[in-house]
Design a protein around this motif. Sequence first.
Motif, PDB file in Angstrom:
ATOM      1  N   GLY A 224      41.311  38.644  41.557  1.00 44.27           N
ATOM      2  CA  GLY A 224      41.720  39.427  42.726  1.00 44.27           C
ATOM      3  C   GLY A 224      42.412  40.711  42.339  1.00 44.27           C
ATOM      4  N   GLU A 225      43.214  40.649  41.274  1.00 40.59           N
ATOM      5  CA  GLU A 225      43.919  41.842  40.809  1.00 40.59           C
ATOM      6  C   GLU A 225      42.924  42.919  40.364  1.00 40.59           C
ATOM      7  OE1 GLU A 225      47.698  43.685  40.024  1.00 40.59           O
ATOM      8  OE2 GLU A 225      47.194  41.806  41.021  1.00 40.59           O
ATOM      9  N   ALA A 226      41.885  42.495  39.645  1.00 39.98           N
ATOM     10  CA  ALA A 226      40.872  43.461  39.194  1.00 39.98           C
ATOM     11  C   ALA A 226      40.152  44.085  40.382  1.00 39.98           C
ATOM     12  CB  ALA A 226      39.872  42.763  38.267  1.00 39.98           C
ATOM     13  N   TYR A 227      39.741  43.250  41.341  1.00 41.85           N
ATOM     14  CA  TYR A 227      39.066  43.779  42.539  1.00 41.85           C
ATOM     15  C   TYR A 227      39.993  44.740  43.295  1.00 41.85           C
ATOM     16  CZ  TYR A 227      35.137  40.465  42.287  1.00 41.85           C
ATOM     17  OH  TYR A 227      34.006  39.770  41.918  1.00 41.85           O
ATOM     18  N   PHE A 228      41.272  44.379  43.392  1.00 40.35           N
ATOM     19  CA  PHE A 228      42.225  45.208  44.130  1.00 40.35           C
ATOM     20  C   PHE A 228      42.310  46.609  43.531  1.00 40.35           C
ATOM     21  CE2 PHE A 228      46.506  46.898  44.740  1.00 40.35           C
ATOM     22  CZ  PHE A 228      46.650  46.808  46.116  1.00 40.35           C
ATOM     23  N   HIS A 229      42.422  46.689  42.207  1.00 45.61           N
ATOM     24  CA  HIS A 229      42.551  47.996  41.558  1.00 45.61           C
ATOM     25  C   HIS A 229      41.247  48.792  41.592  1.00 45.61           C
ATOM     26  CE1 HIS A 229      46.651  47.928  40.010  1.00 45.61           C
ATOM     27  NE2 HIS A 229      46.494  46.637  39.801  1.00 45.61           N
ATOM     28  N   TYR A 233      38.719  45.478  48.322  1.00 45.70           N
ATOM     29  CA  TYR A 233      39.787  44.684  48.925  1.00 45.70           C
ATOM     30  C   TYR A 233      39.294  43.372  49.524  1.00 45.70           C
ATOM     31  CZ  TYR A 233      42.023  49.195  48.337  1.00 45.70           C
ATOM     32  OH  TYR A 233      42.494  50.373  47.798  1.00 45.70           O
ATOM     33  N   ARG A 234      38.123  43.399  50.118  1.00 42.47           N
ATOM     34  CA  ARG A 234      37.604  42.162  50.717  1.00 42.47           C
ATOM     35  C   ARG A 234      37.332  41.112  49.628  1.00 42.47           C
ATOM     36  NH1 ARG A 234      36.476  42.075  55.786  1.00 42.47           N
ATOM     37  NH2 ARG A 234      36.185  44.319  55.876  1.00 42.47           N
ATOM     38  N   GLU A 235      36.793  41.561  48.500  1.00 43.04           N
ATOM     39  CA  GLU A 235      36.537  40.632  47.388  1.00 43.04           C
ATOM     40  C   GLU A 235      37.842  40.142  46.772  1.00 43.04           C
ATOM     41  OE1 GLU A 235      32.562  42.171  45.229  1.00 43.04           O
ATOM     42  OE2 GLU A 235      33.915  43.731  45.967  1.00 43.04           O
TER      43      GLU A 235
END
Length: 268
Positions: A224-229, A233-235
């Motif tokens: 989630g941290e990788a997707y966030f950066h 955001y949905r992933e």
Amino acid sequence: TLVVDPDNLEGRTVLATSYYKKQDIPKAQRVIAEVLARNRDYVPALELLRDIYIDLKNYNQALGLQYQLTSIKKDIPEAQRLLDLGKISYSAEKYAAANTVLKDAYAQDPTLWEAGYFLAKTQVGLGQYYLASEQISRTLKETPSPTLDMYYLRAVANYHLGNIRPTIEELQRIRIINPKYAPLYLLMGKIYVHTYGEYTAGLKFLEMAKDLNLQDDELHRTLGEAYFHLDRYREALLSWSPLLTRIQPTDPFLFRVSACLMHLNQMD
């Protein structure tokens, strides 16, 4: 076998073990109960039931069975007895208690490599990474056939000590031996996400761990941290969703979740 000899305890225990390995726990427990009804002190059945209780996180029952086994198996070496108790305490995440008995087990019999391995795991649980690194390196020298889990544990200790290059070299050696060893991709992903800030590269490793069906809260959190950066955001929310039912309301991690919802305009 059991049609010919219904009272064959070994046959019934092997049958229970088969159910256990198929993850059909209720059937395994039913067959074990049939064994213990015939002989309440039958050691293989008690050991299997202890392992089932550990898997089910019923640690008090597992500990009770371990004490029963100790009273039955009078000839069990003291170091082995301490090791068995330490493993249950480690599984229950009672790291301080596990550390005490595992230290004693290893001191009494340094050739008992499993005691050294679980002592190092306990030290990681206590955040004693330098001690864990020293212990697992010593244990690896004493073990006739080291497992990949042991090499991975040394990589974890080095990672927490900030020794990133030795960590990556260890993980690369593991990958050569078994490219389907999923935990190595999680740790490699954490290095790229948290240490290097290279989120695309980190995501590649984390998705490999996910494809290999690794079940680990750290995988969900780091993915989630990788997707966030990467502004996905949905992933990120989808990756974090398995954690949200267990997370404490005061955990700062929830600010990350809130930020995702804000980016997606889910303001409520």
